[in-house]
Enzyme design. Structure first.
Site, PDB file in Angstrom:
ATOM      1  N   ARG D  72       0.819  -1.207   0.000  1.00 26.37           N
ATOM      2  CA  ARG D  72       0.000   0.000   0.000  1.00 26.37           C
ATOM      3  C   ARG D  72       0.864   1.274   0.000  1.00 26.37           C
ATOM      4  NH1 ARG D  72      -5.291  -1.347   0.141  1.00 26.37           N
ATOM      5  NH2 ARG D  72      -5.788  -3.406   0.939  1.00 26.37           N
ATOM      6  N   VAL D  73       2.144   1.095  -0.210  1.00 25.24           N
ATOM      7  CA  VAL D  73       3.051   2.254  -0.270  1.00 25.24           C
ATOM      8  C   VAL D  73       2.663   3.173  -1.431  1.00 25.24           C
ATOM      9  CG1 VAL D  73       5.441   2.940  -0.750  1.00 25.24           C
ATOM     10  CG2 VAL D  73       4.972   0.954   0.726  1.00 25.24           C
ATOM     11  N   GLY D 102      -6.039   0.331  -7.686  1.00 23.89           N
ATOM     12  CA  GLY D 102      -7.329   0.938  -7.415  1.00 23.89           C
ATOM     13  C   GLY D 102      -7.236   2.448  -7.301  1.00 23.89           C
ATOM     14  N   GLU D 103      -8.174   3.000  -6.604  1.00 29.94           N
ATOM     15  CA  GLU D 103      -8.281   4.446  -6.511  1.00 29.94           C
ATOM     16  C   GLU D 103      -6.985   5.106  -6.033  1.00 29.94           C
ATOM     17  OE1 GLU D 103     -10.657   5.951  -3.510  1.00 29.94           O
ATOM     18  OE2 GLU D 103     -11.132   7.792  -4.599  1.00 29.94           O
ATOM     19  N   ASP D 127     -14.394  -3.732  -5.902  1.00 29.75           N
ATOM     20  CA  ASP D 127     -15.551  -2.979  -5.412  1.00 29.75           C
ATOM     21  C   ASP D 127     -16.372  -2.309  -6.512  1.00 29.75           C
ATOM     22  OD1 ASP D 127     -15.036  -3.568  -2.747  1.00 29.75           O
ATOM     23  OD2 ASP D 127     -13.597  -1.938  -2.582  1.00 29.75           O
ATOM     24  N   MET D 169     -18.052  -7.629   0.938  1.00 29.90           N
ATOM     25  CA  MET D 169     -17.148  -6.482   0.878  1.00 29.90           C
ATOM     26  C   MET D 169     -17.832  -5.257   0.281  1.00 29.90           C
ATOM     27  SD  MET D 169     -13.310  -7.898   0.361  1.00 29.90           S
ATOM     28  CE  MET D 169     -12.506  -8.545   1.859  1.00 29.90           C
ATOM     29  N   ARG D 171     -16.704  -1.080   1.319  1.00 32.89           N
ATOM     30  CA  ARG D 171     -16.632  -0.094   2.405  1.00 32.89           C
ATOM     31  C   ARG D 171     -17.408   1.169   2.063  1.00 32.89           C
ATOM     32  NH1 ARG D 171     -11.244  -0.727   5.972  1.00 32.89           N
ATOM     33  NH2 ARG D 171     -11.335  -2.971   5.919  1.00 32.89           N
ATOM     34  N   ARG D 266     -28.266 -15.133  12.473  1.00 36.34           N
ATOM     35  CA  ARG D 266     -26.842 -15.444  12.535  1.00 36.34           C
ATOM     36  C   ARG D 266     -26.067 -14.607  11.536  1.00 36.34           C
ATOM     37  NH1 ARG D 266     -28.098 -17.321  16.325  1.00 36.34           N
ATOM     38  NH2 ARG D 266     -27.943 -19.395  17.233  1.00 36.34           N
ATOM     39  N   HIS D 272     -12.109 -12.247   3.215  1.00 39.82           N
ATOM     40  CA  HIS D 272     -11.064 -12.200   2.194  1.00 39.82           C
ATOM     41  C   HIS D 272     -11.260 -13.186   1.060  1.00 39.82           C
ATOM     42  CE1 HIS D 272      -8.482  -9.342   4.240  1.00 39.82           C
ATOM     43  NE2 HIS D 272      -8.879  -9.907   5.361  1.00 39.82           N
TER      44      HIS D 272
END
Lengths: 341, 341, 341, 341
Positions: D72-73, D102-103, D127, D169, D171, D266, D272
């Protein structure tokens, strides 16, 4: 210890899982060296091999095929084949050979074992026709693939009011046909062990339509044969291929049933897809256990035997016994199923 | 003959295949009448049932769940439960009851059998923890679902240099963890039978990273527990749920391993997906055979027993024996695997 | 409003999803009545139908086939077919007819629409050959099934040093061949749009072996044809079936490539399995959207059109346009792929 | 030409297919040299890379994850990051950089492009939230995995009369929830774009039970949030994890619905598994096309843009546009579905 491993004969999901398991157990736990012969017995006869370390078997557990390649070469078919195999094993300092293969391979293994080669066999066959083990890896995957195809075919047969004749693997035994047919709820199952009466098949299918059902699924093993003289369309007459002798039974049946029933009948030949690709979890576990126990047998000096599943245990069985008789579907399994004709 | 069938306890792929098989064998081949009690023993206690003919079981072979519904009601828990069951069976003219269920159900079955009910049990459990049968249907599907998830998770763990802690079902036994972990090549497997040492787990995972590997997969049974007093993060303290007591072990491990290793560790809890949906071909065949043999046992008057798989045969085993002990993973299976910690 | 729905032509995963969506939208949200004609246009011509309420479409979203049945009957082929259809629609008080079908069905729909029938078409074809929509449901499933088979076949081809010739559906267009071949990394793809040169195919495959590769996968659409006069083995000459005219191209290629290359080449014909069974999520979503928009169009009185996907939007397109030209694979897609010969 | 490729950000099925496609097109067709930077931008910033030839990308088309690793750097987060990237690209003689991400990655790409780096972006996100492309690879696989899980869960929910709350998934956007929920026939779908009213959710589920249905499936995106002050159980309060802020919504909902409805509810958190493993055929084709077109753009000197799907075409879109706004689910898609609450 130096262990040689090879894969021989037709393809079978789980071969790589055995190879990986042999390497993991031998190299990691025992500190052995493992070499893999290329293309079955051919690699042993030609001293064509490579070292197998952990990296060599990384990521292969779930992969179909065999990283070592395979062939149908058998030592006994070659002049001095057995002698050469023995001498190469000695030259290479190999203390145990683990051939993974089917009936032909295990017969060769027995011959070499009788000749003095330190052999631990691992049986493989998608056909489930090796008699001394409850089952071998590869069979569950083949049945799974066939069942998934049958599940798909059922809906299309139903919507379009058809008879589908689905040909699955099994030249000499009907295990794949029986299990996939049972799993998918086939309406008739035809196996090599019991020559079928086409009139009975047509009646069974016809009864379904009479009862208002709109389709029928017939599962036929590639080696299933009609009772002599009962079919209008003769098998083999339509196919230019010499080497695929049994590819015709589904086509033959489709023609014959269309004629007799006046319903659309279509053949579907599943073919090689049954013996390729990712093994099921069941087959991976069994293959892994076989590999582990083969290494243990080698370390015990327990040669001339092969691994076998009995209930939930892995046991060792003499190679001599293993190749004695073909494991055919017993008659009581037909009864259980109710649709083996 | 009039046969009553019911499904009781947690969900398990293959229940419908048993029901279908009972109906096919009983109705078609024997001319019996079959009724299905709704929602397990509850239906028997409340005389809530329906007739099951061929149409009622059409298309259910490959369907997950149970068309009869299920519940966890046990006759012995209710005042006069056993007496009521007996009297309803008599009133309804039922000659044989076939309960399909796990440990609790089979215990109830035994009780009712001792009380005089003509019972043929059929064991089911995805957990594989019933001792007198090699395996039951449902287990293969659960292992297959878990393995497929693990296959997926491996690639993502590898690309992102993570430890993934994958929690699979198994409150009391580690069979699903063992088989799915073996099938997917997990690097550590934690089972309820052997309380784990978190230091050993961390070491095992740490060694992989030291050896240049970029990820690790730990498979943990939901019922696996650490050796007392060894974990920093206490289980149960983070979850507001009372009824899901074991849901926490993967989360707990992820926290602990992140702390100890300084690597990203993520929990994945597979959950109910392991006990739902289409059964594998293996489970459908086994379930079908169990159903067939249960009907045969009923016709022989062979009551007080349940069906069991031994090798390739279906045999009958006394209910008394069936529920005696839980089938845990034997120690030699840990050795075979090499990564049960 | 009273809406009639029917499914016509060959099978296609997603038909049931459209039916379900029509019923959900019309009955639940608009308070309409929906009837389903049986077996395509045949049901309309014979007033053979049933009412479809929510229960009738319960559990069918993921099911292959069509609960309404299908046939290849077209109104225009029958004397007074169009007139009869019109009169039945009037008699039944049907305000809108939603035929779900391929090219033939949409042509019939246009004819009936021109004749005054209030029609909203829904296109379906696994072949992806309808020009005015980006894609139709069924195609993604067919490609998925073919790709999964190719994935399996690759490992077995590699282990056994074979050329596998895999025949997929596509009589007039090569979309399934192109997409499954790209998805599985085929080494050559043969499509109906471009007659192939067998010498070029043999060269392409031969180069792989020369470069040390051990196998090759050729994907061929059933409608692909060699350039005239270039093949040794003539298609059609080996097959007794009249009605399966194109079943031979994979067999023909296998014979020819074995001859030319001296390598084992095997045909695999995937067949009906590509058009049956559970649709992919993609196809279920698209089919559901088509059904929803068809009902909306009916309520707007937007007749004579059919649903189509353009980018991410569902739009309405005149039936006249829809059946004008077949959507073939454009040449630039061959370039992208690099292995369409 | 010398091309550098890298993969950055979270995992996404299809990354390897892009890498393979870039290498195939560039090396085979153009005679280019391709290098792969390790672990995303990190590899570029640290000059950590390797050459990618045909062998390096053999067999990766269908494999999940990325052979190049990811991180993610982001260059802009580091002092002199942009300057360093530019200087390394010059030192290495790289003529074009193809970042796949991605973005965040595309924002970084834009920054570097503005700074003078010759960049062709390839968007990836499971996503589906990148606005200028109809869809990206990875999404179809994620939806497929979630749908398969939902298919399994439906049968178990039905048999055991439960409400299952399935967290998928997403967010910031509800695409996966919407498509998997539609594909599986969920009874309520909750998305981040529309804060839900728990009372409405409980009513919707309650109505099903009142109507005699025995179960309900609620699909909830991980980023879905209740309207403020409406829930009894507060999210976040039960989880010791800081970094998994949204893991709680399914648990929260399960507690709340149990309370309100008196039915077993439930939570199932798919996690993942949605972003790992073999991509679908759809994603493999799209990823392959993106890779091919990225190389073509590089050869045209068409920098500062990224590949995008529009209808059936691959087009180039300015990076500036790409990262402008998040693509959220438009309101009309809620209407189509009917169960987004």
């Amino acid at each position: 210890m130096r262990i040689g491993v090879l894969t021989s004969g037709g393809d079978c999901p789980g071969l790589n899982a055995v190879i990986r398991s042999v390497v993991h157990r031998a190299v990691v736990d025992h500190g052995d060296e493992v070499i893999g012969f290329h293309d079955g017995w051919k690699g042993l006869l030609e001293c064509d091999y490579r070292k197998l370390d952990l990296d060599a078997v990384g990521g292969i557990l779930a992969r179909g095929g065999t990283i070592l390649g395979s062939s149908r070469v058998q030592p006994a078919q070659l002049r001095d084949g057995v002698a050469q195999a023995l001498s190469h094993v000695e030259d290479l300092g190999v203390d145990a050979v683990i051939p993974i293969g089917g009936e032909g391979t295990l017969k060769a293994a027995r011959l070499l074992s009788d000749g003095g080669l330190p052999i631990v066999g691992v049986p493989k066959t998608i056909d489930n026709d090796i008699s001394v083990t409850d089952v071998t890896f590869g069979f569950d995957t083949a049945v799974g693939v066939a069942t998934e195809a049958l599940d798909r075919l059922k809906t299309t047969a139903e919507s379009h009011q058809r008879v589908l004749i689905v040909e699955v693997m099994g030249r000499h035994t009907g295990w794949i046909a029986l299990h996939s047919g049972m799993a998918a709820g086939a309406h008739a199952i035809l196996v090599p062990e019991r020559p079928f009466d086409i009139t009975e098949v047509a009646e069974r299918v016809g009864e379904r339509f009479s009862a208002g059902k709109k389709f029928a699924i017939v599962v036929v093993a590639e080696g299933a044969k009609p009772q002599p003289g009962t079919m209008k369309y003769e098998q083999g007459s339509t196919d230019a291929y010499g080497h695929e002798r049994f590819s015709g039974v589904a086509r033959q049946l489709a023609l014959e049933l269309e004629d007799r029933l006046g319903k659309e009948a279509r053949p579907v030949i599943l073919g090689h897809v049954q013996r390729g690709g990712t093994p099921t979890a069941y087959d991976r576990v069994l293959a892994t256990r076989f590999g582990w126990h083969a290494v243990e047998a080698a370390h015990r000096g327990d040669f001339g035997n092969m691994t076998a599943l009995r209930g939930t245990e892995i046991v060792m069985v003499p190679l001599a016994e293993a190749v004695d008789t073909l494991k055919t579907v017993p008659a009581e399994r037909y009864d259980e199923c109710g649709c083996v004709l």
